[in-house]
Scaffold this active site. Structure first.
Site, mmCIF file in Angstrom:
data_model
loop_
_atom_site.group_PDB
_atom_site.id
_atom_site.type_symbol
_atom_site.label_atom_id
_atom_site.label_comp_id
_atom_site.label_asym_id
_atom_site.label_seq_id
_atom_site.Cartn_x
_atom_site.Cartn_y
_atom_site.Cartn_z
ATOM 1 N N ASP A 166 7.502 14.032 0.675
ATOM 2 C CA ASP A 166 8.383 13.242 1.544
ATOM 3 C C ASP A 166 8.989 12.086 0.767
ATOM 4 O O ASP A 166 8.471 11.700 -0.287
ATOM 5 C CB ASP A 166 7.631 12.737 2.786
ATOM 6 C CG ASP A 166 6.522 11.738 2.452
ATOM 7 O OD1 ASP A 166 5.810 11.941 1.437
ATOM 8 O OD2 ASP A 166 6.362 10.749 3.194
ATOM 9 N N GLU B 65 3.232 10.528 2.899
ATOM 10 C CA GLU B 65 2.801 9.385 2.086
ATOM 11 C C GLU B 65 3.626 8.157 2.412
ATOM 12 O O GLU B 65 3.097 7.054 2.536
ATOM 13 C CB GLU B 65 2.904 9.720 0.592
ATOM 14 C CG GLU B 65 2.102 8.780 -0.310
ATOM 15 C CD GLU B 65 2.829 7.481 -0.660
ATOM 16 O OE1 GLU B 65 2.150 6.536 -1.083
ATOM 17 O OE2 GLU B 65 4.059 7.398 -0.511
#
Ligand code: BES
Ligand code: MN
Ligand code: MN
Length: 457
Positions: free
Chosen positions: A89, A153
């Site tokens: 991400d 994250e």
């Protein structure tokens, strides 16, 4: 062995680069639900790439949030196992107007790949996928490898802790290898040996029960934006110390000797100021810039809003004001404890004329990683080979909360062998990653595997 791997990398250079560009075209912004399908598409893409590189048991592990991509290659129970962690991400690309080329249309300019996620962390994750492919295709994977690439994250890894706890056996490893940090410069290799923790708060200050005319009421009724500004200003004293009672209680005191050791890492305050176009640095008195961003905690407003911010002037005494405030923590400070101290203090300093709401958005613990381990020695030797210089151990100011969790839950230490540069503009407009750095990573990773296996014997 390494000449064979290197020829493989050289022969596939263009493809390795183009595949990364393809991955960067998918906008995997985890913070914005608008990109949900793209985040999922990225997880799929990572999964497919691991499969074609030669990994077994590749699967998308579902969580209440975005899936975790898992894959492995186990060659022998008797060999060590490296767990590679990274994230697919990325941060939101805003503000879009400051990008010189669109964030999800990667371009290579002056040796850099410009795109959101190019450095943090798709580019660095993909180095591992390609290094693994190179080892597989040249029959030179020397030990077992497991991949765990997550998609949350950048929003605090809320589901990763549970995943780790529920999959301790599957994730068993001798070391966690992470490329999600930086080196000092392309000719000054370094290994990150510490990260800061994080306590991230949102505050809401309410004045009157509705927006008011600032002429009719201004002067008598508390303006929540004014009050919030005063409250924030009071969080630091004139020496730059954070004023929250108890805040420094658990802060690790770094010895003079260790500070002297740290000061050996090359750093130019002038170059630092020049690069950022700032007249001076500003922080706790008595510490250098590298110390202020690594061994000392920090408190920063990340965003502040309220009232009228549109074009022109509107006279209004707003009802509400908000701010997002982060505290970077050092080892031994506990993020829950600090969040509580902050909440208590912030409520206490609020004048009677306003109401205050405090919410902890996310948190995580800092870490220091060993420099006397086999894994560190392997990383050091691997980087020495590819950079022709021994890497310097440095503590970094960023946070990867999962590192502390790996240690707590899996009892396994991490090696933070990143290849980015602090000037890569991660989380900012025009994020970029050097083509040099990308391939340095791909060349260095197989050497880490080789030395780690040899040195573990
Ligand atoms: N890769 C960064 C952390 C980082 C950057 C460490 C540079 C060292 C050097 C990571 O993706 C990140 O941005 N982490 C967040 C914390 C997270 C809980 C949102 C951070 O540090 O703000
Ligand atoms: Mn990252
Ligand atoms: Mn990041």
């Amino acid at each position: 062995m390494s000449t064979q791997i290197n020829s493989y990398i050289a022969a596939n250079k263009d493809r390795f680069l183009n595949e990364l560009l393809d991955l960067l075209r998918i906008p995997s912004v985890s913070a914005d639900p608008k990109y949900k399908n793209d985040v999922l598409k990225t997880a799929d893409a990572v999964k497919e790439k691991l499969i074609s590189a030669g990994a077994d048991k590749v699967e998308l592990c579902q969580t209440p949030g975005y899936p975790i991509v898992y894959g492995e290659k186990i060659i022998s129970e008797s060999l060590p196992t490296v767990l590679v962690y990274g994230h697919y991400d990325v941060q939101p690309a805003d503000p879009l107007n400051l990008w010189t080329s669109p964030p999800f249309e990667p371009v290579i300019k002056d040796g850099n790949i410009y795109a959101r996620g190019s450095c943090d962390d798709k580019g660095q994750v993909y180095m591992h996928v390609k290094a693994f492919e190179a080892m597989m295709k040249t029959n030179s994977l020397p030990c077992n490898v497991k991949f765990m690439i997550e998609g949350e994250e950048e929003v605090g890894s809320a589901n990763l802790g549970n995943f780790i706890k529920a999959n301790k056996k599957v994730l068993e490893a001798d070391v966690v290898l992470i490329s999600d940090t930086s080196i000092l410069a392309n000719n000054i290799p370094s290994i990150t040996v510490g990260l800061r923790g994080l306590a991230y708060m949102e505050v809401e200050v309410t004045g009157p029960n509705r927006d008011l005319h600032s002429g009719v009421y201004g002067g008598a009724v508390a303006n929540p934006i004014n009050v919030l500004a005063e409250m924030i200003a009071s969080l630091k004293d004139k020496n730059g110390k954070i004023t929250i009672p108890g805040f420094y209680k658990d802060v690790e005191i770094v010895s003079k000797k260790e500070r002297a050791e740290m000061a050996k890492a090359p750093f130019s305050l002038n170059a630092y100021k020049k690069e950022l176009q700032i007249g001076d640095i500003r922080g706790e008195k008595g510490y250098t810039a590298p110390e202020l961003t690594s061994i000392r905690p920090a408190l920063d407003v990340n965003g502040i809003w309220g009232g009228y911010t549109g074009d022109g002037a509107k006279t209004v005494l707003p009802s509400k004001a908000y701010a997002k405030i982060s505290m970077r923590l050092v080892p031994h400070q506990n993020s829950d404890k600090i969040s509580n101290l902050f909440e208590k203090h912030f409520k206490k300093i609020a004048p009677k004329s306003v109401k205050v709401k405090v919410t902890a958005l996310h948190g995580g613990e800092g870490c220091v990683t060993p420099t006397d381990s086999v894994a560190y020695a392997a990383a050091s030797q691997a980087m020495h080979d590819t950079f022709k210089k021994k890497p310097i151990p440095v503590r970094s100011g960023g946070s990867i909360p999962i590192v502390a969790l790996f240690e707590k839950e899996l009892k396994v230490k991490s090696v933070l062998m990143g290849f980015g540069l602090d000037s890569d503009d991660i989380h900012s407009p025009n994020e970029h990653y050097g083509v040099f750095n990308y391939f340095k990573g791909i060349e260095t990773i197989p050497l880490f595997f080789k030395y780690f296996t040899e040195m573990s014997k």
